[in-house]
Design a protein around this motif. Structure first.
Motif, PDB file in Angstrom:
ATOM      1  N   PRO A  68       0.819  -1.295  -0.073  1.00  0.00           N
ATOM      2  CA  PRO A  68      -0.004  -0.153   0.056  1.00  0.00           C
ATOM      3  C   PRO A  68       0.886   1.075   0.030  1.00  0.00           C
ATOM      4  O   PRO A  68       0.303   2.294  -0.359  1.00  0.00           O
ATOM      5  CB  PRO A  68      -0.920  -0.166   1.133  1.00  0.00           C
ATOM      6  CG  PRO A  68       0.025  -1.284   2.130  1.00  0.00           C
ATOM      7  CD  PRO A  68       0.502  -2.033   1.214  1.00  0.00           C
ATOM      8  N   TYR A  69       2.174   1.159   0.439  1.00  0.00           N
ATOM      9  CA  TYR A  69       2.952   2.395   0.346  1.00  0.00           C
ATOM     10  C   TYR A  69       4.074   2.305  -0.534  1.00  0.00           C
ATOM     11  O   TYR A  69       5.026   3.040  -0.464  1.00  0.00           O
ATOM     12  CB  TYR A  69       3.625   2.547   1.807  1.00  0.00           C
ATOM     13  CG  TYR A  69       2.338   2.548   2.895  1.00  0.00           C
ATOM     14  CD1 TYR A  69       1.244   3.173   2.667  1.00  0.00           C
ATOM     15  CD2 TYR A  69       2.272   1.607   3.978  1.00  0.00           C
ATOM     16  CE1 TYR A  69       0.160   3.477   3.575  1.00  0.00           C
ATOM     17  CE2 TYR A  69       1.280   1.806   4.935  1.00  0.00           C
ATOM     18  CZ  TYR A  69       0.356   2.500   4.710  1.00  0.00           C
ATOM     19  OH  TYR A  69      -0.717   2.659   5.732  1.00  0.00           O
ATOM     20  N   ILE A  70       4.067   1.477  -1.715  1.00  0.00           N
ATOM     21  CA  ILE A  70       4.875   1.658  -2.747  1.00  0.00           C
ATOM     22  C   ILE A  70       4.124   2.001  -4.141  1.00  0.00           C
ATOM     23  O   ILE A  70       3.088   1.402  -4.197  1.00  0.00           O
ATOM     24  CB  ILE A  70       5.619   0.166  -2.709  1.00  0.00           C
ATOM     25  CG1 ILE A  70       6.425  -0.020  -1.465  1.00  0.00           C
ATOM     26  CG2 ILE A  70       6.445   0.281  -3.995  1.00  0.00           C
ATOM     27  CD1 ILE A  70       7.253  -1.218  -1.402  1.00  0.00           C
ATOM     28  N   VAL A  71       4.779   2.515  -4.923  1.00  0.00           N
ATOM     29  CA  VAL A  71       4.007   3.014  -6.122  1.00  0.00           C
ATOM     30  C   VAL A  71       3.761   1.959  -7.034  1.00  0.00           C
ATOM     31  O   VAL A  71       4.862   1.050  -6.907  1.00  0.00           O
ATOM     32  CB  VAL A  71       4.702   4.138  -6.986  1.00  0.00           C
ATOM     33  CG1 VAL A  71       6.234   3.668  -7.505  1.00  0.00           C
ATOM     34  CG2 VAL A  71       4.167   4.664  -7.800  1.00  0.00           C
ATOM     35  N   SER A  72       3.017   1.594  -7.737  1.00  0.00           N
ATOM     36  CA  SER A  72       2.511   0.369  -8.656  1.00  0.00           C
ATOM     37  C   SER A  72       2.815   0.708  -9.809  1.00  0.00           C
ATOM     38  O   SER A  72       2.591   1.815 -10.327  1.00  0.00           O
ATOM     39  CB  SER A  72       1.003  -0.103  -8.252  1.00  0.00           C
ATOM     40  OG  SER A  72       0.099   0.776  -8.701  1.00  0.00           O
ATOM     41  N   VAL A  73       3.332  -0.321 -10.710  1.00  0.00           N
ATOM     42  CA  VAL A  73       3.598  -0.225 -12.063  1.00  0.00           C
ATOM     43  C   VAL A  73       2.407  -1.089 -12.544  1.00  0.00           C
ATOM     44  O   VAL A  73       1.915  -2.106 -12.435  1.00  0.00           O
ATOM     45  CB  VAL A  73       4.675  -1.084 -12.356  1.00  0.00           C
ATOM     46  CG1 VAL A  73       5.142  -1.154 -13.970  1.00  0.00           C
ATOM     47  CG2 VAL A  73       6.051  -0.435 -11.743  1.00  0.00           C
ATOM     48  N   ILE A  74       1.909  -0.357 -13.704  1.00  0.00           N
ATOM     49  CA  ILE A  74       0.916  -0.971 -14.424  1.00  0.00           C
ATOM     50  C   ILE A  74       1.485  -1.735 -15.826  1.00  0.00           C
ATOM     51  O   ILE A  74       1.129  -3.005 -15.738  1.00  0.00           O
ATOM     52  CB  ILE A  74      -0.198   0.207 -15.199  1.00  0.00           C
ATOM     53  CG1 ILE A  74      -0.853   0.864 -14.107  1.00  0.00           C
ATOM     54  CG2 ILE A  74      -1.170  -0.430 -15.991  1.00  0.00           C
ATOM     55  CD1 ILE A  74      -1.385   2.140 -14.524  1.00  0.00           C
ATOM     56  N   VAL A 118       6.543   5.421   9.932  1.00  0.00           N
ATOM     57  CA  VAL A 118       6.247   3.871   9.936  1.00  0.00           C
ATOM     58  C   VAL A 118       5.739   3.517   8.636  1.00  0.00           C
ATOM     59  O   VAL A 118       5.787   2.275   8.543  1.00  0.00           O
ATOM     60  CB  VAL A 118       5.015   3.736  11.157  1.00  0.00           C
ATOM     61  CG1 VAL A 118       4.574   2.371  11.209  1.00  0.00           C
ATOM     62  CG2 VAL A 118       5.555   4.187  12.422  1.00  0.00           C
ATOM     63  N   LYS A 119       4.928   3.971   8.031  1.00  0.00           N
ATOM     64  CA  LYS A 119       4.471   3.491   6.752  1.00  0.00           C
ATOM     65  C   LYS A 119       5.638   3.279   5.957  1.00  0.00           C
ATOM     66  O   LYS A 119       5.622   2.321   4.918  1.00  0.00           O
ATOM     67  CB  LYS A 119       3.473   4.423   6.154  1.00  0.00           C
ATOM     68  CG  LYS A 119       2.232   4.506   6.992  1.00  0.00           C
ATOM     69  CD  LYS A 119       1.330   5.592   6.582  1.00  0.00           C
ATOM     70  CE  LYS A 119       0.017   5.665   7.587  1.00  0.00           C
ATOM     71  NZ  LYS A 119      -0.889   6.615   6.907  1.00  0.00           N
ATOM     72  N   LEU A 120       6.467   4.237   5.541  1.00  0.00           N
ATOM     73  CA  LEU A 120       7.920   4.418   4.609  1.00  0.00           C
ATOM     74  C   LEU A 120       8.656   3.204   5.194  1.00  0.00           C
ATOM     75  O   LEU A 120       9.328   2.300   4.241  1.00  0.00           O
ATOM     76  CB  LEU A 120       8.328   5.597   4.711  1.00  0.00           C
ATOM     77  CG  LEU A 120       7.596   6.561   4.044  1.00  0.00           C
ATOM     78  CD1 LEU A 120       8.615   7.963   4.026  1.00  0.00           C
ATOM     79  CD2 LEU A 120       7.263   6.356   2.576  1.00  0.00           C
ATOM     80  N   ALA A 121       8.806   2.968   6.423  1.00  0.00           N
ATOM     81  CA  ALA A 121       9.555   1.805   7.109  1.00  0.00           C
ATOM     82  C   ALA A 121       9.131   0.667   6.664  1.00  0.00           C
ATOM     83  O   ALA A 121       9.748  -0.440   6.130  1.00  0.00           O
ATOM     84  CB  ALA A 121      10.044   2.023   8.741  1.00  0.00           C
ATOM     85  N   THR A 282      -0.032   3.543  14.585  1.00  0.00           N
ATOM     86  CA  THR A 282      -0.020   3.356  13.029  1.00  0.00           C
ATOM     87  C   THR A 282       0.354   1.930  12.938  1.00  0.00           C
ATOM     88  O   THR A 282       1.661   1.609  13.481  1.00  0.00           O
ATOM     89  CB  THR A 282       1.122   4.589  12.352  1.00  0.00           C
ATOM     90  OG1 THR A 282       1.008   5.576  12.887  1.00  0.00           O
ATOM     91  CG2 THR A 282       1.075   4.067  10.846  1.00  0.00           C
ATOM     92  N   ALA A 283      -0.229   1.119  12.310  1.00  0.00           N
ATOM     93  CA  ALA A 283       0.076  -0.254  11.950  1.00  0.00           C
ATOM     94  C   ALA A 283       1.260  -0.451  10.851  1.00  0.00           C
ATOM     95  O   ALA A 283       1.362   0.335  10.026  1.00  0.00           O
ATOM     96  CB  ALA A 283      -1.164  -0.857  11.268  1.00  0.00           C
ATOM     97  N   ILE A 284       2.089  -1.336  11.114  1.00  0.00           N
ATOM     98  CA  ILE A 284       3.236  -1.706  10.388  1.00  0.00           C
ATOM     99  C   ILE A 284       2.798  -2.470   9.212  1.00  0.00           C
ATOM    100  O   ILE A 284       2.134  -3.738   9.577  1.00  0.00           O
ATOM    101  CB  ILE A 284       4.303  -2.440  11.072  1.00  0.00           C
ATOM    102  CG1 ILE A 284       4.683  -1.732  11.935  1.00  0.00           C
ATOM    103  CG2 ILE A 284       5.470  -3.014  10.328  1.00  0.00           C
ATOM    104  CD1 ILE A 284       5.835  -2.074  13.116  1.00  0.00           C
ATOM    105  N   ALA A 285       2.790  -2.297   8.022  1.00  0.00           N
ATOM    106  CA  ALA A 285       2.391  -3.019   6.818  1.00  0.00           C
ATOM    107  C   ALA A 285       3.171  -3.878   6.092  1.00  0.00           C
ATOM    108  O   ALA A 285       3.998  -3.497   5.167  1.00  0.00           O
ATOM    109  CB  ALA A 285       1.814  -2.029   5.793  1.00  0.00           C
ATOM    110  N   VAL A 286       3.843  -4.857   6.967  1.00  0.00           N
ATOM    111  CA  VAL A 286       4.742  -6.029   6.600  1.00  0.00           C
ATOM    112  C   VAL A 286       4.254  -7.255   6.762  1.00  0.00           C
ATOM    113  O   VAL A 286       3.899  -7.489   7.866  1.00  0.00           O
ATOM    114  CB  VAL A 286       6.140  -5.757   7.164  1.00  0.00           C
ATOM    115  CG1 VAL A 286       7.079  -6.765   6.844  1.00  0.00           C
ATOM    116  CG2 VAL A 286       6.670  -4.296   7.065  1.00  0.00           C
TER     117      VAL A 286
END
Length: 465
Positions: A68-74, A118-121, A282-286
């Protein structure tokens, strides 16, 4: 400036220019949506190196695009011959500005900066678990979705942990690179990404890079000297908790082993600061351990508890560590490895669309281990064999082709390399070559210095009109 013709896409406008690519806004015909398209510029020679970097970026971002916190490639492709056969990436789009521009005049509130950290980490930890070192984490590479969420972008100089040790050229992004990248000890590592992530969070709080001095000498040479020798600075914001100042100082430590040993460790430290300050967690999204379907968590388990388990071992030091350890200037071992841990919570995270933009210019935790060494503010000693003289740089023009050559009477020892930086575009690289050819119709300036082990000569510069 009009973008190349790409079947299935309609050009709308030019968004910006980076070190070797332009970014355009297109409308995808089916399904209809606006997208950002990154295209290698016509004036950039399509060497095997550039093709490899672009392919690696597409593969890395595609591998991580569910986050959710990394740009997606189409999709990705190559333009037709009429448009020069240039590689391109199609990505999710949302209007600029990037996070760096947003905080330049309006730094974030402390709670928002910690949550963003936290999100970027989480994003960086996910990349590391996939064996990918980003190597260019900075505010301008953090985009903001339409849902106001950060999205890490631009994996253009990312490297796979199994490949970066053998690289002979390394691109450097001032002023977010750690000391070991600037002085040649490393080609990038988990620890170097943690440094850049800490510098980015520092920027969110201040609107500038940690070692920039308002009104001072912020040239590459001035910044490099402070990054290598000055103690990690405080944000000097009265509302920043002392525990957060300590965590950021640890991230900016000169020695990689003095920093948080993973992006996950940093994320968890930031979570503890949130709890200490009474901020929302903030939840850790890993992705990590979670109960199997139908299994009830043990009594007393907090459903938002972070669970851990050992994962992939990723080196924490750079490829030159072995040479430094065995060389005459070595003072302590620098090769080490970091065990990357996986975490998860049970909160459901919505996957959001992400955007692409380009940077046109080229911010502790009370429970932290007490055994972590403190950062020394003593400048590094210069060994007798360190290069002391600036090289000679000469540039010549033939039409729109500019050729720079350089040499130094100090060069010639085993392991010597060069670092160059184009001051007109901000692009930088380390190499063993002594010639650089670029296509540029405008004034072009190049700075060069000699790298030997942990030391560097003064910069030299030449400009060609």
């Amino acid at each position: 400036m009009s973008g190349p013709q790409i079947p299935g896409y309609t050009y709308l406008e030019h968004l910006g220019r980076g070190g070797f690519a332009d970014v355009y806004l297109y409308e995808q015909e089916w399904p209809r949506q606006r997208v950002a398209v990154k295209v290698v510029r016509p004036d950039v020679p399509l060497t095997d190196r550039e093709k490899s970097l672009f392919t690696a970026e597409a593969n890395a971002m595609a591998q991580l695009s569910d986050h959710p916190y990394i740009v997606s490639v189409i999709t990705a492709g190559v333009t037709d011959a009429a448009s020069g056969g240039r590689p391109y990436l199609v990505m999710r789009y949302c209007p600029p500005p990037d996070l760096g521009v947003r905080v330049r005049t309006a730094p974030m509130q402390v709670a928002d900066a910690i949550a963003t950290g936290v999100k970027l980490a989480s994003a960086v930890e996910t990349a590391h678990r996939a064996g990918i070192i980003h190597r260019d984490i900075k505010p301008s590479n953090v985009l903001v979705t339409t849902y106001s969420e950060p999205a890490l972008s631009d994996f253009g100089i990312a490297g796979h942990v199994t490949d970066i040790a053998g690289e002979s050229e390394v691109r450097i992004s001032y002023p977010w690179s750690p000391p070991e990248l600037l002085d040649g000890r490393s080609n990038g590592s988990v620890a170097s990404d943690v440094y850049s992530l800490g510098a980015t969070i520092w920027n969110l709080l201040t609107g500038r890079s940690p070692f920039a001095i308002p009104g001072g000498d912020n040239s590459p040479r001035g910044l490099t000297a402070r990054i290598l020798h000055a103690p990690p600075p405080l944000t000097q914001r009265p509302d920043v908790p002392a525990s957060l100042e300590r965590v950021l100082q640890q991230c900016l430590a000169k020695q990689p082993e003095h920093r948080p040993q993973s992006a996950l460790e940093l994320a968890r430290a930031l979570q503890r600061i949130e709890a200490e300050a009474g901020y929302a967690r903030t939840a850790i999204a890993v992705e990590g351990d979670r109960p199997a379907p139908g299994v009830v968590a043990p009594l007393g388990d907090d459903p938002d508890t972070t669970h851990v388990k050992p994962m992939t071992v990723i080196p924490s030091s750079g490829p030159r560590a072995a040479r430094i350890e065995s060389g005459p200037a070595a003072t302590e071992p620098t090769r080490r490895s970091t065990v990357v841990w996986a975490v998860t919570g049970t909160a459901v995270l919505a996957v959001v669309g992400v955007l692409l933009a380009v940077n046109l210019a080229g911010g502790d935790d009370a429970e932290a281990p007490t055994t972590r060494p403190s950062v020394s503010s003593t400048p590094l000693d210069v060994a007798p064999e360190a290069p002391t003289r600036a090289p000679t740089v000469t540039g010549t023009r033939a039409g729109e082709q500019v050729t720079f050559t350089w040499r130094s009477p100090d060069a010639g020892q085993t392991g010597d390399s060069w670092e160059w930086k184009r001051t007109d575009t901000g692009e930088g690289r380390r190499t063993t070559e002594t010639t650089l050819e670029v296509a540029s119709p405008d004034r072009t300036c190049l700075q060069v210095r000699l790298i030997r082990g942990s030391y560097a000569s003064p910069w030299a510069e030449d400009c060609v009109d």
